[in-house]
Design a protein around this motif. Sequence first.
Motif, PDB file in Angstrom:
ATOM      1  N   GLU A   1      50.022  47.155  40.168  1.00 56.62           N
ATOM      2  CA  GLU A   1      50.383  45.766  40.483  1.00 56.62           C
ATOM      3  C   GLU A   1      49.697  45.294  41.762  1.00 56.62           C
ATOM      4  O   GLU A   1      49.518  46.066  42.703  1.00 56.62           O
ATOM      5  CB  GLU A   1      51.899  45.658  40.688  1.00 56.62           C
ATOM      6  CG  GLU A   1      52.727  46.047  39.488  1.00 56.62           C
ATOM      7  CD  GLU A   1      52.964  44.892  38.543  1.00 56.62           C
ATOM      8  OE1 GLU A   1      52.397  43.808  38.761  1.00 56.62           O
ATOM      9  OE2 GLU A   1      53.727  45.098  37.581  1.00 56.62           O
TER      10      GLU A   1
ATOM     11  N   HIS B   1      58.558  39.738  33.442  1.00 60.51           N
ATOM     12  CA  HIS B   1      59.016  38.490  34.037  1.00 60.51           C
ATOM     13  C   HIS B   1      58.760  38.482  35.542  1.00 60.51           C
ATOM     14  O   HIS B   1      58.327  37.462  36.110  1.00 60.51           O
ATOM     15  CB  HIS B   1      60.503  38.283  33.756  1.00 60.51           C
ATOM     16  CG  HIS B   1      60.817  38.149  32.296  1.00 60.51           C
ATOM     17  ND1 HIS B   1      62.096  38.025  31.820  1.00 60.51           N
ATOM     18  CD2 HIS B   1      60.013  38.114  31.192  1.00 60.51           C
ATOM     19  CE1 HIS B   1      62.084  37.926  30.502  1.00 60.51           C
ATOM     20  NE2 HIS B   1      60.829  37.981  30.101  1.00 60.51           N
ATOM     21  N   GLU B   2      59.026  39.622  36.191  1.00 60.33           N
ATOM     22  CA  GLU B   2      58.830  39.687  37.643  1.00 60.33           C
ATOM     23  C   GLU B   2      57.351  39.632  38.010  1.00 60.33           C
ATOM     24  O   GLU B   2      56.971  39.023  39.016  1.00 60.33           O
ATOM     25  CB  GLU B   2      59.491  40.952  38.207  1.00 60.33           C
ATOM     26  CG  GLU B   2      61.011  40.897  38.177  1.00 60.33           C
ATOM     27  CD  GLU B   2      61.553  39.624  38.821  1.00 60.33           C
ATOM     28  OE1 GLU B   2      61.140  39.307  39.953  1.00 60.33           O
ATOM     29  OE2 GLU B   2      62.353  38.927  38.170  1.00 60.33           O
ATOM     30  N   ARG B   3      56.519  40.266  37.198  1.00 63.80           N
ATOM     31  CA  ARG B   3      55.071  40.193  37.442  1.00 63.80           C
ATOM     32  C   ARG B   3      54.603  38.743  37.356  1.00 63.80           C
ATOM     33  O   ARG B   3      53.804  38.289  38.189  1.00 63.80           O
ATOM     34  CB  ARG B   3      54.323  41.061  36.424  1.00 63.80           C
ATOM     35  CG  ARG B   3      52.819  41.089  36.641  1.00 63.80           C
ATOM     36  CD  ARG B   3      52.123  41.951  35.584  1.00 63.80           C
ATOM     37  NE  ARG B   3      52.519  43.343  35.685  1.00 63.80           N
ATOM     38  CZ  ARG B   3      52.143  44.275  34.806  1.00 63.80           C
ATOM     39  NH1 ARG B   3      51.383  43.963  33.773  1.00 63.80           N
ATOM     40  NH2 ARG B   3      52.543  45.527  34.961  1.00 63.80           N
TER      41      ARG B   3
ATOM     42  N   SER C   1      50.636  42.967  44.852  1.00 63.62           N
ATOM     43  CA  SER C   1      51.755  42.274  45.474  1.00 63.62           C
ATOM     44  C   SER C   1      51.383  40.811  45.663  1.00 63.62           C
ATOM     45  O   SER C   1      50.205  40.434  45.557  1.00 63.62           O
ATOM     46  CB  SER C   1      52.087  42.898  46.829  1.00 63.62           C
ATOM     47  OG  SER C   1      51.028  42.654  47.750  1.00 63.62           O
ATOM     48  N   GLU C   2      52.367  39.982  45.959  1.00 60.57           N
ATOM     49  CA  GLU C   2      52.068  38.589  46.260  1.00 60.57           C
ATOM     50  C   GLU C   2      51.089  38.484  47.419  1.00 60.57           C
ATOM     51  O   GLU C   2      50.127  37.704  47.374  1.00 60.57           O
ATOM     52  CB  GLU C   2      53.353  37.832  46.582  1.00 60.57           C
ATOM     53  CG  GLU C   2      53.123  36.371  46.939  1.00 60.57           C
ATOM     54  CD  GLU C   2      54.386  35.656  47.390  1.00 60.57           C
ATOM     55  OE1 GLU C   2      54.260  34.542  47.950  1.00 60.57           O
ATOM     56  OE2 GLU C   2      55.500  36.198  47.181  1.00 60.57           O
TER      57      GLU C   2
ATOM     58  N   ALA D   1      60.408  28.978  38.399  1.00 57.72           N
ATOM     59  CA  ALA D   1      59.659  29.456  39.556  1.00 57.72           C
ATOM     60  C   ALA D   1      58.789  28.376  40.185  1.00 57.72           C
ATOM     61  O   ALA D   1      58.150  28.614  41.209  1.00 57.72           O
ATOM     62  CB  ALA D   1      58.793  30.650  39.145  1.00 57.72           C
TER      63      ALA D   1
ATOM     64  N   THR E   1      61.971  42.925  31.859  1.00 60.31           N
ATOM     65  CA  THR E   1      62.209  42.424  33.217  1.00 60.31           C
ATOM     66  C   THR E   1      60.966  42.581  34.079  1.00 60.31           C
ATOM     67  O   THR E   1      60.626  41.698  34.874  1.00 60.31           O
ATOM     68  CB  THR E   1      63.398  43.157  33.856  1.00 60.31           C
ATOM     69  OG1 THR E   1      64.553  42.975  33.032  1.00 60.31           O
ATOM     70  CG2 THR E   1      63.679  42.631  35.251  1.00 60.31           C
ATOM     71  N   TRP E   2      60.282  43.710  33.912  1.00 66.26           N
ATOM     72  CA  TRP E   2      59.064  43.962  34.695  1.00 66.26           C
ATOM     73  C   TRP E   2      58.015  42.879  34.448  1.00 66.26           C
ATOM     74  O   TRP E   2      57.319  42.459  35.385  1.00 66.26           O
ATOM     75  CB  TRP E   2      58.479  45.335  34.359  1.00 66.26           C
ATOM     76  CG  TRP E   2      58.063  45.475  32.928  1.00 66.26           C
ATOM     77  CD1 TRP E   2      58.819  45.924  31.886  1.00 66.26           C
ATOM     78  CD2 TRP E   2      56.786  45.133  32.367  1.00 66.26           C
ATOM     79  NE1 TRP E   2      58.100  45.899  30.705  1.00 66.26           N
ATOM     80  CE2 TRP E   2      56.860  45.421  30.967  1.00 66.26           C
ATOM     81  CE3 TRP E   2      55.604  44.630  32.888  1.00 66.26           C
ATOM     82  CZ2 TRP E   2      55.781  45.214  30.100  1.00 66.26           C
ATOM     83  CZ3 TRP E   2      54.533  44.410  32.027  1.00 66.26           C
ATOM     84  CH2 TRP E   2      54.626  44.702  30.651  1.00 66.26           C
TER      85      TRP E   2
ATOM     86  N   ARG F   1      56.423  36.033  37.849  1.00 65.33           N
ATOM     87  CA  ARG F   1      56.934  35.293  39.016  1.00 65.33           C
ATOM     88  C   ARG F   1      56.104  35.571  40.272  1.00 65.33           C
ATOM     89  O   ARG F   1      55.881  34.669  41.089  1.00 65.33           O
ATOM     90  CB  ARG F   1      58.400  35.652  39.250  1.00 65.33           C
ATOM     91  CG  ARG F   1      59.357  35.105  38.197  1.00 65.33           C
ATOM     92  CD  ARG F   1      60.809  35.355  38.594  1.00 65.33           C
ATOM     93  NE  ARG F   1      61.731  34.829  37.605  1.00 65.33           N
ATOM     94  CZ  ARG F   1      62.310  35.554  36.649  1.00 65.33           C
ATOM     95  NH1 ARG F   1      62.073  36.865  36.580  1.00 65.33           N
ATOM     96  NH2 ARG F   1      63.138  34.995  35.779  1.00 65.33           N
ATOM     97  N   THR F   2      55.651  36.810  40.429  1.00 65.29           N
ATOM     98  CA  THR F   2      54.813  37.140  41.586  1.00 65.29           C
ATOM     99  C   THR F   2      53.539  36.311  41.571  1.00 65.29           C
ATOM    100  O   THR F   2      53.110  35.776  42.608  1.00 65.29           O
ATOM    101  CB  THR F   2      54.470  38.641  41.582  1.00 65.29           C
ATOM    102  OG1 THR F   2      55.668  39.404  41.734  1.00 65.29           O
ATOM    103  CG2 THR F   2      53.516  38.994  42.719  1.00 65.29           C
TER     104      THR F   2
ATOM    105  N   ARG G   1      54.307  32.675  42.511  1.00 63.46           N
ATOM    106  CA  ARG G   1      54.473  32.519  43.963  1.00 63.46           C
ATOM    107  C   ARG G   1      53.127  32.526  44.673  1.00 63.46           C
ATOM    108  O   ARG G   1      52.895  31.741  45.612  1.00 63.46           O
ATOM    109  CB  ARG G   1      55.376  33.626  44.514  1.00 63.46           C
ATOM    110  CG  ARG G   1      56.838  33.519  44.096  1.00 63.46           C
ATOM    111  CD  ARG G   1      57.723  34.413  44.942  1.00 63.46           C
ATOM    112  NE  ARG G   1      57.362  35.817  44.829  1.00 63.46           N
ATOM    113  CZ  ARG G   1      57.865  36.656  43.914  1.00 63.46           C
ATOM    114  NH1 ARG G   1      58.741  36.223  43.019  1.00 63.46           N
ATOM    115  NH2 ARG G   1      57.501  37.922  43.900  1.00 63.46           N
TER     116      ARG G   1
END
Length: 258
Positions: A71, A107-109, A73-74, A142, A104-105, A111-112, A115
């Motif tokens: 991954e 969705h979070e990716r 990070s933002e 988001a 969930t992983w 969202r990152t 952002r």
Amino acid sequence: MFVDSHCHLNFPDLAARLPEVFAKMDENAVSHALVIGVSVPAFPEVLALAEAHERLHATVGVHPDDADAAEFSEAELVAHAAHPKVVGIGETGLDYHWCKGDLTWQHERFRTHIRASRATGLPLVIHTRESAADTLAIMREAGAEAGVMHCFTENREVARAALDLGFYISFSGIVTFKSAQELKEVAKMVPLDRMLIETDSPYLAPVPFRGKTNEPGFVKHVAEHIAALRGLPLEAVAEATRRNFFDLFAKIPRPAGV
């Protein structure tokens, strides 16, 4: 002149024959191509191509099809986005075709990346497959502000929802397939000032090259098909999609007259 708004020139099928790929672009009046980042390990290849060739630019992102992928990070996305040749965030989004179970992983990716797009002001390149409702829901929640729904294959309702969020709709060679009747209706409906064209090469070669390795020079055939569907001169689709490309990816130096 045409622009390929989404391709993967670092993939082996194309990277091994770049001079031929560029010659085909010239033959078909394709001036620029956007090389899309899909993973952490491959990003240096994508960036190197963009640095080496004036007509190429890059995005940075991690595709949503692998739960175990490294991954960004933002903060890392934001840092890479500061490079002058990096003009967008993605490819990102949701994919329920290849990925099942607890996502969930994924969705979070997504969202990152959203952002990072908000922090940098760079547009998102969004992939959605069998996941349109959740993709749109996360975009709204988001605060996704600008970007393109790449290789669009959804229906008119999804297209309208994306347009309402301020996004562009990009059509690939799929729109030329005989089986893609619903997508052809979408291509008739999307306003010209919100449309992009792409190859997603080396995949999804348009008719008459279906089944062969795709490349940026073939994007002209996507434009020809859309022009025929809409009863427009080819030049109208070419000019609109080229202008839209430089409007959306505004970090790319704009050619004179566009």
